[in-house]
Design an enzyme around this catalytic site. Structure first.
Site, short mmCIF file in Angstrom:
data_model
loop_
_atom_site.label_atom_id
_atom_site.label_comp_id
_atom_site.label_asym_id
_atom_site.label_seq_id
_atom_site.Cartn_x
_atom_site.Cartn_y
_atom_site.Cartn_z
N GLY A 138 6.09 1.85 9.08
CA GLY A 138 5.27 2.66 9.99
C GLY A 138 5.95 4.00 10.17
O GLY A 138 6.79 4.40 9.35
N ARG A 176 11.78 -6.05 17.24
CA ARG A 176 11.65 -7.06 18.29
C ARG A 176 12.42 -8.30 17.85
O ARG A 176 12.47 -8.63 16.65
CB ARG A 176 10.19 -7.45 18.53
CG ARG A 176 9.38 -6.43 19.32
CD ARG A 176 9.83 -6.32 20.78
NE ARG A 176 9.01 -5.38 21.54
CZ ARG A 176 9.23 -4.07 21.65
NH1 ARG A 176 10.28 -3.52 21.04
NH2 ARG A 176 8.43 -3.30 22.37
N GLU A 199 15.73 -11.40 26.30
CA GLU A 199 16.38 -10.19 26.82
C GLU A 199 16.35 -10.22 28.34
O GLU A 199 15.32 -10.56 28.90
CB GLU A 199 15.66 -8.93 26.30
CG GLU A 199 15.75 -8.82 24.79
CD GLU A 199 15.15 -7.53 24.23
OE1 GLU A 199 14.71 -6.67 25.03
OE2 GLU A 199 15.13 -7.38 23.00
N HIS A 217 18.90 -3.10 23.66
CA HIS A 217 17.53 -2.57 23.51
C HIS A 217 17.44 -1.11 23.98
O HIS A 217 16.73 -0.81 24.95
CB HIS A 217 16.52 -3.45 24.25
CG HIS A 217 15.11 -3.29 23.73
ND1 HIS A 217 14.16 -4.27 23.77
CD2 HIS A 217 14.49 -2.22 23.14
CE1 HIS A 217 13.03 -3.83 23.25
NE2 HIS A 217 13.22 -2.57 22.86
N ILE A 218 18.14 -0.23 23.26
CA ILE A 218 18.16 1.19 23.65
C ILE A 218 17.55 2.10 22.58
O ILE A 218 17.84 3.29 22.52
CB ILE A 218 19.59 1.67 23.98
CG1 ILE A 218 20.55 1.42 22.79
CG2 ILE A 218 20.12 1.01 25.24
CD1 ILE A 218 21.87 2.18 22.89
C1 DGY Z 1 9.24 0.25 22.19
O1 DGY Z 1 8.74 1.31 22.56
O2 DGY Z 1 8.57 -0.70 21.80
C2 DGY Z 1 10.70 0.16 22.20
O3 DGY Z 1 11.17 -1.09 21.92
C3 DGY Z 1 11.25 0.71 23.49
O4 DGY Z 1 12.49 1.23 23.20
#
Ligand code: DGY
Length: 324
Positions: free
Chosen positions: A155, A237, A266, A285-286
């Site tokens: 993507g 994810r 998480e 998750h940053i």
């Molecule tokens: C999202 O936007 O899906 C990301 O995981 C957030 O950082």
């Protein structure tokens, strides 16, 4: 006046702006997520909800939202929302694509470099007083330049990572549901089957969304296909990679290392086996966490919600709602 719920403390300017248009309920915390029972308490009173990826917007919750017209997620991923339930209830769901593409690609590439060259581990060794002498193979990692990157999910973020990789002299192959011949030409990358990609990549980067089809996409069979020297990077994810299988692969030398920003659960529990492994670089998750990008995400999420409640087409709806 329409009423909305914002499930985390928004920037002050944005809250003031929203209050000009709506009656606003806010879960006024930055660090703590809104409890599910509080969501249930408000859901039948509000016309719109601006929520986070930490909020589980389940069918049960959606069915209770009798006035609900829009669910605006502050994230590009929206696996926390039951999309089918929303669509069948005529509720618009929106996300925040575009504004976070480059920032998430930066983090993905930073994690790839950090994992390959063992940056976090090396820094920790120094701080712990374990740096006794320069040694030829001390903290030796894997070369990034000249290696092959396999991207699963091409993507916008995948393409942005591919562009960075080309700048580092990497060969890039990708696997995607739909091949993208124009991008292949533009970035100089090649389409491959998933199996070819897994067998031939030095770095495998997961950038596909989490859906029913991609759940456990990378499990033991796929990890077995990877090179013993390969590194797995996941900034998409958690559920896409089977974590038990990944722990097995990392602790038995099936693959060389992993860089992870996302997890099945998480926050990652501190006693999770992944955290006992030296060959994993772990981040909380940053992916999109730069100040500029997070503000843009807030702005876009607020715009999506506002447009939807004004009867206009929101900039980034993920479902189509027919006439009800
Ligand atoms: C999202 O936007 O899906 C990301 O995981 C957030 O950082």
């Amino acid at each position: 006046m329409k009423k909305i719920l914002v499930t985390r403390k928004p920037p002050k300017y944005l809250l003031e702006h929203l209050k000009e248009e709506f009656e606003v309920e806010v879960w006024n915390s930055e660090e703590q997520k809104i409890p599910q029972e509080v969501l249930f308490q408000y859901i039948d009173q509000v016309d719109g909800i601006l929520c986070l990826l930490t909020d589980q917007i389940t069918k049960e919750l959606i069915d209770k939202g009798k006035k609900l017209k829009v669910i605006s997620n502050l994230a590009v991923g929206y696996n926390n929302i039951d999309l089918d339930a929303a669509t069948s209830n005529g509720i618009i769901v929106t996300n925040t694509p575009g504004v976070l593409t480059e920032t998430t690609a930066d983090l993905t590439f930073a994690l790839l470099l950090a994992t390959a060259r063992r940056l976090i581990e090396a820094s920790n060794e120094l701080r712990m007083g374990n740096w006794k002498t320069w040694a030829p193979m001390m903290l030796a990692g894997r070369d990034v330049h000249g290696s092959t990157l396999g991207i699963i999910g091409l993507g916008d973020i995948g393409a942005a990572v591919a562009r960075r990789a080309k700048g580092f002299g990497m060969k890039v192959i990708y696997h995607n549901r739909t091949p993208k011949p124009e991008l292949e030409k533009e970035i100089d990358i090649n389409y491959s089957s998933q199996e070819f990609l897994l067998r031939n990549s030095d770095f495998v980067c997961i950038l596909t969304p989490l859906t029913a089809e991609t759940q456990n996409l990378i499990s033991l069979d796929e990890l077995k296909m990877m090179k013993e020297t390969a590194v797995l990077i996941n900034t998409s994810r958690g559920g896409i990679v089977n974590e038990n299988d990944l722990v097995t692969a990392l602790s038995t030398g099936m693959i060389w290392g992993a860089g992870l920003d996302v997890y099945e659960e998480e926050p990652l529990p501190t006693d999770h086996p992944l955290l006992s492994l030296r060959n994993v670089t772990t981040l909380p998750h940053i992916g999109s966490a730069s100040v500029q990008t997070r503000l843009k995400m807030w702005d876009l999420a607020a715009l999506n919600l506002t447009y939807a409640l004004q009867g206009k087409e929101p900039p980034s709806a993920v479902n189509e709602i027919g006439d009800k």
